[in-house]
Design a protein around this motif. Structure first.
Motif, mmCIF file in Angstrom:
data_model
loop_
_atom_site.group_PDB
_atom_site.id
_atom_site.type_symbol
_atom_site.label_atom_id
_atom_site.label_comp_id
_atom_site.label_asym_id
_atom_site.label_seq_id
_atom_site.Cartn_x
_atom_site.Cartn_y
_atom_site.Cartn_z
ATOM 1 N N ARG A 10 10.302 100.965 48.253
ATOM 2 C CA ARG A 10 9.384 102.464 48.935
ATOM 3 C C ARG A 10 7.977 102.207 49.409
ATOM 4 O O ARG A 10 7.810 101.755 50.603
ATOM 5 C CB ARG A 10 9.047 103.247 47.361
ATOM 6 N N ASP A 11 7.132 101.037 48.757
ATOM 7 C CA ASP A 11 6.010 101.180 49.679
ATOM 8 C C ASP A 11 6.431 100.138 50.422
ATOM 9 O O ASP A 11 5.930 99.783 51.811
ATOM 10 C CB ASP A 11 4.832 100.918 48.695
ATOM 11 N N THR A 52 -5.664 100.517 49.468
ATOM 12 C CA THR A 52 -4.190 101.606 50.761
ATOM 13 C C THR A 52 -4.247 100.461 51.436
ATOM 14 O O THR A 52 -3.805 100.028 52.237
ATOM 15 C CB THR A 52 -4.661 102.841 51.188
ATOM 16 N N ASN A 88 -2.380 111.439 55.791
ATOM 17 C CA ASN A 88 -1.736 111.362 55.294
ATOM 18 C C ASN A 88 -0.407 112.036 55.030
ATOM 19 O O ASN A 88 0.834 112.460 55.300
ATOM 20 C CB ASN A 88 -1.390 110.550 54.195
ATOM 21 N N GLN A 118 9.122 101.116 53.488
ATOM 22 C CA GLN A 118 8.413 102.625 54.474
ATOM 23 C C GLN A 118 8.158 102.618 55.383
ATOM 24 O O GLN A 118 8.028 103.006 56.492
ATOM 25 C CB GLN A 118 8.002 103.640 53.443
ATOM 26 N N ASN A 126 -1.177 115.743 55.147
ATOM 27 C CA ASN A 126 -1.317 117.215 56.450
ATOM 28 C C ASN A 126 -2.286 118.621 55.778
ATOM 29 O O ASN A 126 -1.918 119.526 55.784
ATOM 30 C CB ASN A 126 -0.087 117.307 56.754
ATOM 31 N N SER A 134 -4.455 107.491 46.607
ATOM 32 C CA SER A 134 -5.480 106.080 47.624
ATOM 33 C C SER A 134 -6.630 106.524 48.162
ATOM 34 O O SER A 134 -7.222 106.938 47.679
ATOM 35 C CB SER A 134 -4.436 106.893 48.978
ATOM 36 N N ASN A 160 5.701 118.125 47.831
ATOM 37 C CA ASN A 160 5.515 119.399 47.778
ATOM 38 C C ASN A 160 6.790 120.192 46.768
ATOM 39 O O ASN A 160 7.390 119.083 46.632
ATOM 40 C CB ASN A 160 5.398 119.597 49.190
HETATM 41 P P1 HMG Z 1 3.907 120.022 56.358
HETATM 42 O O1 HMG Z 1 4.764 119.633 58.219
HETATM 43 O O2 HMG Z 1 2.088 119.395 56.270
HETATM 44 O O3 HMG Z 1 4.757 119.926 55.648
HETATM 45 O O4 HMG Z 1 3.864 118.018 56.107
HETATM 46 P P2 HMG Z 1 4.843 121.654 56.290
HETATM 47 O O5 HMG Z 1 5.587 122.612 54.731
HETATM 48 O O6 HMG Z 1 4.232 122.357 56.954
HETATM 49 O O7 HMG Z 1 6.688 121.571 56.354
HETATM 50 C C1 HMG Z 1 7.312 120.949 57.937
HETATM 51 C C2 HMG Z 1 8.592 120.528 57.698
HETATM 52 O O8 HMG Z 1 8.888 119.490 57.434
HETATM 53 C C3 HMG Z 1 9.692 121.498 57.593
HETATM 54 O O9 HMG Z 1 10.802 121.509 58.276
HETATM 55 C C4 HMG Z 1 9.413 121.005 56.285
HETATM 56 O O10 HMG Z 1 10.915 121.955 56.158
HETATM 57 C C5 HMG Z 1 9.852 119.825 56.339
HETATM 58 P P3 HMG Z 1 11.012 121.883 60.229
HETATM 59 O O11 HMG Z 1 10.883 123.257 59.602
HETATM 60 O O12 HMG Z 1 10.210 121.402 60.955
HETATM 61 O O13 HMG Z 1 12.679 121.261 60.081
HETATM 62 N N1 HMG Z 1 9.235 119.080 54.887
HETATM 63 C C6 HMG Z 1 10.169 118.170 54.024
HETATM 64 N N2 HMG Z 1 11.340 117.827 54.754
HETATM 65 C C7 HMG Z 1 12.143 116.915 53.423
HETATM 66 N N3 HMG Z 1 11.475 116.623 52.288
HETATM 67 C C8 HMG Z 1 10.302 116.960 52.490
HETATM 68 C C9 HMG Z 1 9.229 118.100 53.061
HETATM 69 N N4 HMG Z 1 7.837 118.826 53.227
HETATM 70 C C10 HMG Z 1 7.982 119.269 54.177
HETATM 71 N N5 HMG Z 1 9.421 116.676 51.090
HETATM 72 C C11 HMG Z 1 4.765 116.417 54.351
HETATM 73 C C12 HMG Z 1 3.799 117.503 54.926
HETATM 74 C C13 HMG Z 1 3.752 115.891 52.868
HETATM 75 C C14 HMG Z 1 5.988 117.208 53.839
HETATM 76 C C15 HMG Z 1 4.302 115.010 55.136
HETATM 77 O O14 HMG Z 1 2.966 115.041 55.439
HETATM 78 C C16 HMG Z 1 4.961 114.298 54.914
HETATM 79 O O15 HMG Z 1 6.512 114.165 54.484
HETATM 80 N N6 HMG Z 1 4.721 113.321 54.891
HETATM 81 C C17 HMG Z 1 4.501 111.280 54.197
HETATM 82 C C18 HMG Z 1 3.774 110.936 53.618
HETATM 83 C C19 HMG Z 1 4.494 109.721 53.235
HETATM 84 O O16 HMG Z 1 5.219 109.846 52.778
HETATM 85 N N7 HMG Z 1 3.026 108.687 53.090
HETATM 86 C C20 HMG Z 1 3.287 107.097 52.858
HETATM 87 C C21 HMG Z 1 3.051 107.510 51.348
HETATM 88 S S1 HMG Z 1 2.121 107.587 50.417
HETATM 89 C C22 HMG Z 1 1.570 105.614 50.661
HETATM 90 O O17 HMG Z 1 1.920 104.713 50.702
HETATM 91 C C23 HMG Z 1 0.139 105.554 49.953
HETATM 92 C C24 HMG Z 1 0.696 104.648 48.215
HETATM 93 O O18 HMG Z 1 1.363 103.416 48.271
HETATM 94 C C25 HMG Z 1 -1.038 104.763 47.423
HETATM 95 C C26 HMG Z 1 -1.911 103.288 48.089
HETATM 96 O O19 HMG Z 1 -1.574 102.667 49.056
HETATM 97 O O20 HMG Z 1 -2.755 104.196 48.275
HETATM 98 C C27 HMG Z 1 0.796 105.363 47.474
#
Ligand code: HMG
Ligand code: MG
Length: 301
Positions: free
Chosen positions: A15-16, A179, A112, A19, A114, A143, A83
């Motif tokens: 995953r991490d 992070t 990250n 991605q 939004n 994070s 979500n």
């Molecule tokens: P958003 O654009 O604010 O969401 O994104 P929304 O609710 O306004 O929806 C917009 C569109 O996204 C819609 O589709 C939704 O259906 C779709 P459209 O109508 O435009 O076709 N959507 C989704 N689709 C699939 N799965 C979902 C989903 N939610 C909405 N769950 C959201 C908000 C959180 C979804 C977005 O910002 C996002 O996906 N962000 C990705 C963040 C991410 O994965 N970051 C990396 C992981 S975190 C990390 O690595 C840190 C960690 O390792 C710890 C560390 O090291 O710090 C964990």
């Protein structure tokens, strides 16, 4: 000072680690990586995330990967869920644990996922409730617990605040994440201390990226506090697409070597782990980002 006698590692490589890869990694390769990790003795694997494929295209095959893995009894498979939409999709894949992920820094939260920290907690609350009602464990990733790519230093009080919010909505354990890998032992210990005001030592894990080469010493600093759960990435894969310039997690091979040297039990076979790292590194056409793996591979040849 007494260190823990056993450490549980969660490999977050699939995953991490993946991605952040620009080149497509087929689901079959991810599935084979998970298989190799469990063959090496990993008891917890973070497999994928149910996030928007527009934001993180590499995780767009989440359901396919979850359907393709051969589950082994005693191994826990976790997935990230931001979500309710993500929860609904993740639920069908029957993960053992879901991970909601928030940040101790407002700007990172915005970039990250939004939304603000407060909004993220509002989004997580029904997810946590639904998962727990379905008997699925819930972890919370926190994070930027020592530094943020957008805000700079992050005070321990902010970590404590996030930990309390996570606790209040029913998150069962949390990851203290560096992070962008800027932490040093005292800073990491302060972030952990702030977390321990709300979670038991058995519910706290360390998640250290290795950008500045401090992840192993930070791991040791956490061990000194009694932390015995850590996340790491095989071959040191990884980074966060929303933390530019940050490198991967500390390599699982390096952590296992350290722990073996300290006489701490992990249940992981280092040779097989090196094989797993070599497998994915060969696919990505680069060398494992692990000093231990490099040394052991040199010795083999
Ligand atoms: P958003 O654009 O604010 O969401 O994104 P929304 O609710 O306004 O929806 C917009 C569109 O996204 C819609 O589709 C939704 O259906 C779709 P459209 O109508 O435009 O076709 N959507 C989704 N689709 C699939 N799965 C979902 C989903 N939610 C909405 N769950 C959201 C908000 C959180 C979804 C977005 O910002 C996002 O996906 N962000 C990705 C963040 C991410 O994965 N970051 C990396 C992981 S975190 C990390 O690595 C840190 C960690 O390792 C710890 C560390 O090291 O710090 C964990
Ligand atoms: Mg991370």
């Amino acid at each position: 000072m007494s260190l823990p006698t056993r450490v549980q590692l969660i490999d977050v490589g699939p995953r991490d680690g993946l991605q952040n890869e620009k080149q497509p990694v087929p689901a079959a390769v991810k599935i084979a990586l998970v298989q190799r990790l469990q063959d090496a003795g990993l008891k917890e694997i973070e497999v994928t995330s149910f996030v928007s494929p527009k934001w993180v295209p590499q995780m767009g095959d989440n359901a396919e990967v979850m359907a393709g893995i051969t589950r082994q009894a005693g191994v826990s498979y976790s997935v990230l869920v931001p979500n309710l939409k993500g929860w609904e999709a993740a639920q069908a894949s029957k993960p053992d644990e879901i991970v909601v992920f928030g940040a101790a820094s407002e700007l990172f939260s915005q970039k990250n996922i939004n939304c603000s920290i407060a909004e993220s907690i509002e989004r997580f609350a029904p997810v946590v409730e639904a998962a727990r009602a379905a008997g699925i464990r819930v972890r919370g990733a926190m994070s930027c617990t020592v530094g943020c790519p957008y805000e700079g230093e992050v005070a321990p009080e902010r970590v404590g605040m996030l930990a309390r919010l996570m606790k209040d909505i029913g998150v069962q354990r949390v990851d203290v994440a560096d992070t962008i890998g800027v932490g040093t032992p005292l800073k990491v210990q302060r972030a952990i201390e702030a977390t321990l005001a709300h979670f038991d030592i058995n519910e706290v894990s360390g998640h250290f990226h290795d950008t500045y080469g401090q992840a192993l010493v930070n791991t040791y600093a956490a061990l000194e506090m009694g932390v015995w759960n850590f996340q790491s990435s095989v071959a040191g894969l990884g980074g966060c697409p929303y933390a530019k310039g940050a490198t991967g997690n500390v390599a699982t091979e390096d952590v296992v070597y350290l722990l073996q040297g300290l006489g701490i039990e992990t249940g992981i076979a280092l040779d097989k782990l090196v094989d797993a790292g070599q497998y994915i590194s060969d696919f990505l056409q680069r060398k494992p980002n692990s000093r231990v793996a490099t040394a052991l591979l040199n010795k083999r040849s």
